[in-house]
Every structure is written in structure tokens, then in C-alpha cells.
Design an enzyme around this catalytic site. Structure first.
Site, PDB file in Angstrom:
ATOM      1  N   LYS A 298     -35.490  -6.507  37.837  1.00  0.00           N
ATOM      2  CA  LYS A 298     -35.878  -5.664  36.700  1.00  0.00           C
ATOM      3  C   LYS A 298     -36.162  -6.541  35.493  1.00  0.00           C
ATOM      4  O   LYS A 298     -35.455  -7.531  35.247  1.00  0.00           O
ATOM      5  CB  LYS A 298     -34.731  -4.692  36.427  1.00  0.00           C
ATOM      6  CG  LYS A 298     -34.956  -3.665  35.328  1.00  0.00           C
ATOM      7  CD  LYS A 298     -33.748  -2.737  35.257  1.00  0.00           C
ATOM      8  CE  LYS A 298     -33.904  -1.635  34.238  1.00  0.00           C
ATOM      9  NZ  LYS A 298     -32.746  -0.706  34.249  1.00  0.00           N
TER      10      LYS A 298
ATOM     11  N   SER B 225     -33.939   3.850  34.472  1.00  0.00           N
ATOM     12  CA  SER B 225     -34.934   2.947  33.930  1.00  0.00           C
ATOM     13  C   SER B 225     -35.318   1.825  34.901  1.00  0.00           C
ATOM     14  O   SER B 225     -36.186   1.018  34.598  1.00  0.00           O
ATOM     15  CB  SER B 225     -34.394   2.330  32.632  1.00  0.00           C
ATOM     16  OG  SER B 225     -33.206   1.574  32.895  1.00  0.00           O
TER      17      SER B 225
ATOM     18  N   SER C 289     -29.240   4.586  35.877  1.00  0.00           N
ATOM     19  CA  SER C 289     -30.553   4.023  36.142  1.00  0.00           C
ATOM     20  C   SER C 289     -30.714   3.278  37.456  1.00  0.00           C
ATOM     21  O   SER C 289     -31.796   2.767  37.745  1.00  0.00           O
ATOM     22  CB  SER C 289     -30.971   3.107  34.984  1.00  0.00           C
ATOM     23  OG  SER C 289     -31.171   3.877  33.824  1.00  0.00           O
TER      24      SER C 289
END
Length: 394
Positions: A35, A112, A136
Site C-alpha cells: 500500500k 483504504s 481498511s
């Protein structure tokens, strides 16, 4: 990005810079993504924001958690899109786009850690790192049909990773299958400080299931039977005796105060043009009062003590999310309503700091639906192993 193509729009379009990895190791032969909150030498870090990307520069150090995977022989193929400043749960980034949900392409991927979940669910890598502050990793795992874990708070290093709310932030990961889930867990999580007993008590969160619509409970019923066939018959318990609303607001006030402390100065200095939803959440964060935060911390402390005692030596079965992923065509208002409903379930792990795994065991209307296990602090690898056993059971 080190892939030739990205049909899922999961990766940040950075120029390809090879990242050295060990030639052999327990993760040799596996590919992974990180990420775009984690620093990787040779790449910038955007945290889902064009302004942070402009300010980033090329990093010269790699986050220790990423390096741990590289040292174990895994090969990094790129950095994935994250929701803006990681403060969303839809997977829609107003600046960099929406990655494609590999489990249900007409639905949101969840955020996210949307890019990481999209990369894995579309088969572009074997596993991917995400972060879970308010849900997330667990939300995208549910939505995309993946295994996912929110570890015990502090179990996995977040050094050289952009913060959102440090007392809630955790580093988790996604895989498509149980064998890889366990293989990565043995490296990333290490041995359990508090392994589950050979025959743990099995609990079922009656009030959490009570939050679901009847059709969702019906869709989860076969997965629930399958889980209890492996673990044993569960005893029903009430997990939110304080009330889900009380816990929701405690989490939200603490998360909001910490998010504003981390990102507020940057937002005000550069007048960041934040995307829909994200702008509203930061505006709310700025307005949270000291009294609200103080009361929330008292509630969190009491809940941690009570909930930790409940899960001592036990495995808790609960729904991961209130339903399958919303359609991409849903309005921002509908997505925000779904998010708020989801936080009632997601806040249990967040406030307690205890680990939770989501297992892709069910579906509804052709879209994936997850079932979760929680355990005591430090039982992360035990939960991962149980998740594999359940998924592979007949």
C-alpha cells in the site's frame, strides 16, 4: 510498477524501479504489493494525496515490514493505490481513481487498502500489504473475497509508514488462499506470544449478528455451520454490552482527534483539495472536543478490559461487514451510511486492540461475503491457521 500491465488499476503508475530481494527464503517464488503508505527505497510515497506525492521526494529507506518480506524471498511488484490519506472505506480516490474489485467488478473494492485488495483479487500478485485503522483490511477482504487480517495492535511494525490514527493503526495483509495466508503470516507475524489453547472456548457474537438483515444472516448460515464443524459448537454471547452506538462514537472521536493531529497541519498549510467524504471526515475531526476525546478514552479502557477478559482463551465468531460491497453506482450518501453501519462491527477489534481475521466463506447476489474470527491479544498466527483449516474443510 514492475508489472507489464495493470488491468485492475490497482497500482500507482510510478516508473519501474527494481527492489532487491533475497534469492531464497520462506516466501521465495511469491510476489507482493505494498500500500502506498509504506516507504520503499527508489519510490515516492503519496498516501493517496497528490500534494503528499509532490512533497515526498524519492525515498532512500524501505519500511522494515516491507524489507522483512523482501528478506524472506518475496518479490515486490509495485505500490498500490490507497484512499486519500487512508481516511475512507469505499476504495474511491478522487485523484487516482477506483481500483477494480476482482470479486465483484460492479461493486466498490473497499478502502483504504483498495489497491492492495484489487491487486490480489485480480491475480496481479500473490499477497499484498494493507493497513487497518478502522477496517481498511477487513472491509476490502470482505468485499473482494479475500483472506485478510487486522493483527493485534503493535504486532507488525509501522515504521516508515504514513500514520492515520496511531493508537488504532495496524499493518495487515491479503491473500486469495489459506495456504498463502498462513505462509505469509509465519513470516510477517512470527510466533504467537499467546497461542490459542488446543481446544479454545468458542463464542458467537449474538448481538453482532443481530445487526444484520435477515438475507445476510441467511447467506452466512452455511459458513457459520462450517466454522462450528471445525471449531466446535459456539456459545452465544453479547459483545457490546455498552451498546454499539457508544462504542462507535468512542472509536470515532479518538480516531478523528488522532487523524487531525497527524494530517490537520498539512491540510491547513496547503489547503488540500480533499475528495468527497474525506473532506467531511477531516472537518468533523477538527471540531472534536477535548471532552469528547477524554470520555471516549475512558470508554475504550473499560471496553478493552471487559472484552479482553471475554476472549481470554476463546475464539469469537462474528460477521466481518454488514453486507456485501455496495455497487459503484451508489451515492456518496449511501456509501457513508454503509460505512457508519460497518463501523459498529469493525470497532470491536479497533477499540480492544485484539486480532481479527476475515475468511471468504460466503456470497450473496453473486458477490463475496466474509465471516470473521477474533482471539486474544497475541493469538494472530493461531487465528490465521484456524482460518486456513476452516476454508479447507469439506
Amino acid at each position: 510498477m514492475l508489472l507489464d500491465h495493470d488491468p485492475a488499476y490497482a497500482f500507482m503508475p510510478y516508473p519501474a524501479v527494481p527492489v532487491p530481494h533475497a534469492p531464497t527464503g520462506p516466501l521465495s517464488g511469491l510476489t507482493f504489493a505494498a500500500k502506498d503508505l509504506f516507504d520503499v527505497a527508489g519510490y515516492p510515497t503519496s498516501a493517496g494525496s497528490p500534494h503528499l506525492l509532490a512533497l515526498s521526494g524519492i525515498k532512500t529507506r524501505t519500511a522494515p515490514t516491507v524489507q522483512r518480506l523482501l528478506d524472506a524471498g518475496a518479490r515486490l511488484v509495485g505500490k498500490t493505490i490507497t484512499d486519500e490519506l487512508a481516511f475512507s472505506m469505499s476504495g474511491k480516490n478522487a485523484h487516482f481513481g477506483t481500483p477494480v474489485n476482482g470479486g465483484a467488478p460492479d461493486r466498490i473494492p473497499g478502502g483504504s487498502s483498495s489497491g492492495s485488495a484489487a491487486a490480489v483479487s485480480n491475480g496481479l500478485c500473490d499477497f499484498a500489504l494493507g493497513t487497518d485503522t478502522g477496517g481498511s483490511v477487513r472491509a476490502p477482504a470482505n468485499h473482494c473475497g479475500l483472506f485478510g487480517i487486522r493483527p493485534t495492535h503493535g504486532r507488525v511494525s509501522l515504521e516508515l509508514c504514513h500514520d492515520l490514527a496511531p493508537s488504532f493503526d495496524t499493518c495487515g495483509y491479503f491473500t486469495r488462499d489459506g495456504a498463502t495466508f498462513e505462509r505469509v503470516g509465519r513470516v510477517l507475524l512470527g510466533d504467537d506470544a499467546t497461542p490459542l489453547p488446543q481446544a479454545p472456548r468458542v463464542l458467537l457474537a449474538r448481538d453482532a449478528f443481530g445487526l444484520l438483515q435477515a438475507e445476510v444472516r441467511e447467506a452466512l448460515a452455511p459458513a457459520l455451520r462450517r466454522t462450528q464443524a471445525v471449531l466446535g459448537e459456539a456459545r452465544e454471547v453479547e459483545v457490546a454490552t455498552e451498546g454499539f452506538t457508544t462504542l462507535y462514537w468512542a472509536m470515532r472521536y479518538i480516531q478523528s482527534r488522532e487523524a487531525w493531529t497527524v494530517d490537520g497541519p498539512l491540510i491547513e498549510r496547503y489547503r488540500l483539495p480533499l475528495g468527497p467524504g474525506v473532506a467531511d471526515r477531516f472537518a468533523f475531526s477538527k471540531a472534536v472536543t477535548d471532552a469528547q476525546v477524554a470520555e471516549a478514552r475512558v470508554i475504550r479502557a473499560a471496553f478493552r478490559k471487559r472484552f479482553g477478559a471475554l476472549l481470554d482463551g476463546a475464539v469469537l465468531i462474528l460477521p466481518t461487514m454488514p453486507d456485501i460491497a455496495p455497487l459503484l453506482s451508489e451515492s456518496d450518501e449511501a456509501l457513508n451510511d454503509y460505512r457508519n453501519n460497518a463501523l459498529n462491527l469493525l470497532c470491536l477489534s479497533v477499540l480492544s486492540g485484539l486480532p481479527q481475521v476475515s475468511i471468504p466463506l460466503a456470497s450473496r447476489s453473486g458477490a463475496p461475503l466474509g465471516l470473521s474470527l477474533m482471539g486474544p491479544a497475541g493469538s494472530d498466527l493461531s487465528l490465521v491457521t484456524l482460518a486456513r483449516r476452516i476454508a479447507e474443510s469439506a
